[in-house]
Design a protein around this motif. Structure first.
Motif, PDB file in Angstrom:
ATOM      1  N   ASP A  13       0.826  -1.211   0.000  1.00  0.00           N
ATOM      2  CA  ASP A  13       0.000   0.000   0.000  1.00  0.00           C
ATOM      3  C   ASP A  13       0.857   1.257   0.000  1.00  0.00           C
ATOM      4  N   ARG A  14       1.902   1.263   0.821  1.00  0.00           N
ATOM      5  CA  ARG A  14       2.790   2.428   0.890  1.00  0.00           C
ATOM      6  C   ARG A  14       3.537   2.638  -0.428  1.00  0.00           C
ATOM      7  N   LEU A  15       4.021   1.543  -1.011  1.00  0.00           N
ATOM      8  CA  LEU A  15       4.746   1.644  -2.282  1.00  0.00           C
ATOM      9  C   LEU A  15       3.823   2.094  -3.409  1.00  0.00           C
ATOM     10  N   LEU A  16       2.615   1.543  -3.442  1.00  0.00           N
ATOM     11  CA  LEU A  16       1.666   1.952  -4.486  1.00  0.00           C
ATOM     12  C   LEU A  16       1.273   3.418  -4.332  1.00  0.00           C
ATOM     13  N   ALA A  17       1.175   3.901  -3.111  1.00  0.00           N
ATOM     14  CA  ALA A  17       0.877   5.321  -2.902  1.00  0.00           C
ATOM     15  C   ALA A  17       1.987   6.189  -3.494  1.00  0.00           C
ATOM     16  N   ARG A  18       3.227   5.775  -3.315  1.00  0.00           N
ATOM     17  CA  ARG A  18       4.352   6.519  -3.909  1.00  0.00           C
ATOM     18  C   ARG A  18       4.286   6.493  -5.435  1.00  0.00           C
ATOM     19  N   VAL A  19       3.982   5.334  -5.984  1.00  0.00           N
ATOM     20  CA  VAL A  19       3.896   5.196  -7.444  1.00  0.00           C
ATOM     21  C   VAL A  19       2.766   6.073  -7.977  1.00  0.00           C
ATOM     22  N   ARG A  20       1.659   6.111  -7.275  1.00  0.00           N
ATOM     23  CA  ARG A  20       0.532   6.940  -7.730  1.00  0.00           C
ATOM     24  C   ARG A  20       0.871   8.424  -7.665  1.00  0.00           C
ATOM     25  N   ARG A  21       1.607   8.843  -6.644  1.00  0.00           N
ATOM     26  CA  ARG A  21       2.049  10.240  -6.586  1.00  0.00           C
ATOM     27  C   ARG A  21       2.984  10.542  -7.752  1.00  0.00           C
ATOM     28  N   LEU A  22       3.875   9.600  -8.055  1.00  0.00           N
ATOM     29  CA  LEU A  22       4.769   9.764  -9.202  1.00  0.00           C
ATOM     30  C   LEU A  22       3.972   9.915 -10.495  1.00  0.00           C
ATOM     31  N   LYS A  23       2.976   9.079 -10.648  1.00  0.00           N
ATOM     32  CA  LYS A  23       2.131   9.142 -11.843  1.00  0.00           C
ATOM     33  C   LYS A  23       1.488  10.517 -11.954  1.00  0.00           C
ATOM     34  N   GLY A  24       0.991  11.037 -10.856  1.00  0.00           N
ATOM     35  CA  GLY A  24       0.397  12.370 -10.865  1.00  0.00           C
ATOM     36  C   GLY A  24       1.404  13.450 -11.226  1.00  0.00           C
ATOM     37  N   GLN A  25       2.624  13.310 -10.715  1.00  0.00           N
ATOM     38  CA  GLN A  25       3.668  14.293 -11.044  1.00  0.00           C
ATOM     39  C   GLN A  25       4.017  14.233 -12.529  1.00  0.00           C
ATOM     40  N   LEU A  26       4.111  13.037 -13.072  1.00  0.00           N
ATOM     41  CA  LEU A  26       4.416  12.905 -14.504  1.00  0.00           C
ATOM     42  C   LEU A  26       3.287  13.467 -15.360  1.00  0.00           C
ATOM     43  N   GLU A  27       2.060  13.255 -14.921  1.00  0.00           N
ATOM     44  CA  GLU A  27       0.927  13.829 -15.652  1.00  0.00           C
ATOM     45  C   GLU A  27       0.959  15.350 -15.606  1.00  0.00           C
ATOM     46  N   ALA A  28       1.421  15.920 -14.490  1.00  0.00           N
ATOM     47  CA  ALA A  28       1.566  17.371 -14.388  1.00  0.00           C
ATOM     48  C   ALA A  28       2.616  17.882 -15.371  1.00  0.00           C
ATOM     49  N   VAL A  29       3.702  17.142 -15.524  1.00  0.00           N
ATOM     50  CA  VAL A  29       4.732  17.515 -16.511  1.00  0.00           C
ATOM     51  C   VAL A  29       4.117  17.502 -17.907  1.00  0.00           C
ATOM     52  N   GLU A  30       3.375  16.460 -18.209  1.00  0.00           N
ATOM     53  CA  GLU A  30       2.730  16.352 -19.516  1.00  0.00           C
ATOM     54  C   GLU A  30       1.784  17.540 -19.759  1.00  0.00           C
ATOM     55  N   VAL A  45      10.060  18.356 -13.256  1.00  0.00           N
ATOM     56  CA  VAL A  45      10.894  17.181 -13.522  1.00  0.00           C
ATOM     57  C   VAL A  45      11.819  16.906 -12.332  1.00  0.00           C
ATOM     58  N   ALA A  46      12.324  17.954 -11.712  1.00  0.00           N
ATOM     59  CA  ALA A  46      13.174  17.773 -10.532  1.00  0.00           C
ATOM     60  C   ALA A  46      12.391  17.110  -9.401  1.00  0.00           C
ATOM     61  N   SER A  47      11.124  17.477  -9.247  1.00  0.00           N
ATOM     62  CA  SER A  47      10.322  16.847  -8.204  1.00  0.00           C
ATOM     63  C   SER A  47      10.055  15.380  -8.531  1.00  0.00           C
ATOM     64  N   VAL A  48       9.890  15.058  -9.809  1.00  0.00           N
ATOM     65  CA  VAL A  48       9.708  13.663 -10.223  1.00  0.00           C
ATOM     66  C   VAL A  48      10.966  12.871  -9.890  1.00  0.00           C
ATOM     67  N   ARG A  49      12.105  13.448 -10.193  1.00  0.00           N
ATOM     68  CA  ARG A  49      13.375  12.773  -9.903  1.00  0.00           C
ATOM     69  C   ARG A  49      13.512  12.496  -8.406  1.00  0.00           C
ATOM     70  N   GLY A  50      13.167  13.485  -7.586  1.00  0.00           N
ATOM     71  CA  GLY A  50      13.216  13.292  -6.141  1.00  0.00           C
ATOM     72  C   GLY A  50      12.288  12.182  -5.682  1.00  0.00           C
ATOM     73  N   ALA A  51      11.105  12.128  -6.276  1.00  0.00           N
ATOM     74  CA  ALA A  51      10.140  11.088  -5.912  1.00  0.00           C
ATOM     75  C   ALA A  51      10.632   9.708  -6.334  1.00  0.00           C
ATOM     76  N   VAL A  52      11.232   9.610  -7.508  1.00  0.00           N
ATOM     77  CA  VAL A  52      11.788   8.328  -7.962  1.00  0.00           C
ATOM     78  C   VAL A  52      12.921   7.899  -7.035  1.00  0.00           C
ATOM     79  N   ASN A  53      13.762   8.853  -6.654  1.00  0.00           N
ATOM     80  CA  ASN A  53      14.854   8.529  -5.730  1.00  0.00           C
ATOM     81  C   ASN A  53      14.306   8.062  -4.387  1.00  0.00           C
ATOM     82  N   GLY A  54      13.240   8.694  -3.917  1.00  0.00           N
ATOM     83  CA  GLY A  54      12.637   8.270  -2.657  1.00  0.00           C
ATOM     84  C   GLY A  54      12.092   6.856  -2.730  1.00  0.00           C
ATOM     85  N   LEU A  55      11.419   6.528  -3.821  1.00  0.00           N
ATOM     86  CA  LEU A  55      10.903   5.173  -4.022  1.00  0.00           C
ATOM     87  C   LEU A  55      12.056   4.177  -4.108  1.00  0.00           C
TER      88      LEU A  55
END
Length: 92
Positions: A9-26, A42-52
């Motif tokens: 659940d925690r990992l999927l929540a992170r992935v979903r936040r990442l998805k939202g950030q990528l959609e914001a970039v788009e 994009v920098a925030s996406v990178r930080g989120a990927v690093n956190g995951l």
């Protein structure tokens, strides 16, 4: 049970936040936003990927490296914790 299943659940929540950030970039790219705004997203996406990545590495180390060796082997546990700390600093 795998640590990824235990923390699913925690990992999927992170992935979903990442998805939202990528959609914001788009959306920003489609809207013709200034490049600085897109770069900040994009920098925030990178930080989120690093956190995951860090969370997965930490869980893996504790589950598959430290736990099997833990009884009576404090040096291995300490070494793993040191490595986790180094990786955490590197990924930030």
């Amino acid at each position: 049970m795998s640590h990824t299943q235990q923390n699913k659940d925690r990992l999927l929540a992170r992935v979903r936040r990442l998805k939202g950030q990528l959609e914001a970039v788009e959306r920003q790219l489609e809207a013709g936003a200034p490049c600085a705004d897109v770069l900040n997203l994009v920098a925030s996406v990178r930080g989120a990927v690093n956190g995951l990545t860090l969370e997965l590495i930490e869980d893996h180390m504790r589950e598959h490296v430290v736990a099997p060796l833990a009884p009576g082997n404090e040096a291995s546990a300490a070494g793993a914790e040191e490595l986790i700390a180094v990786i955490r600093r590197y990924l930030k």
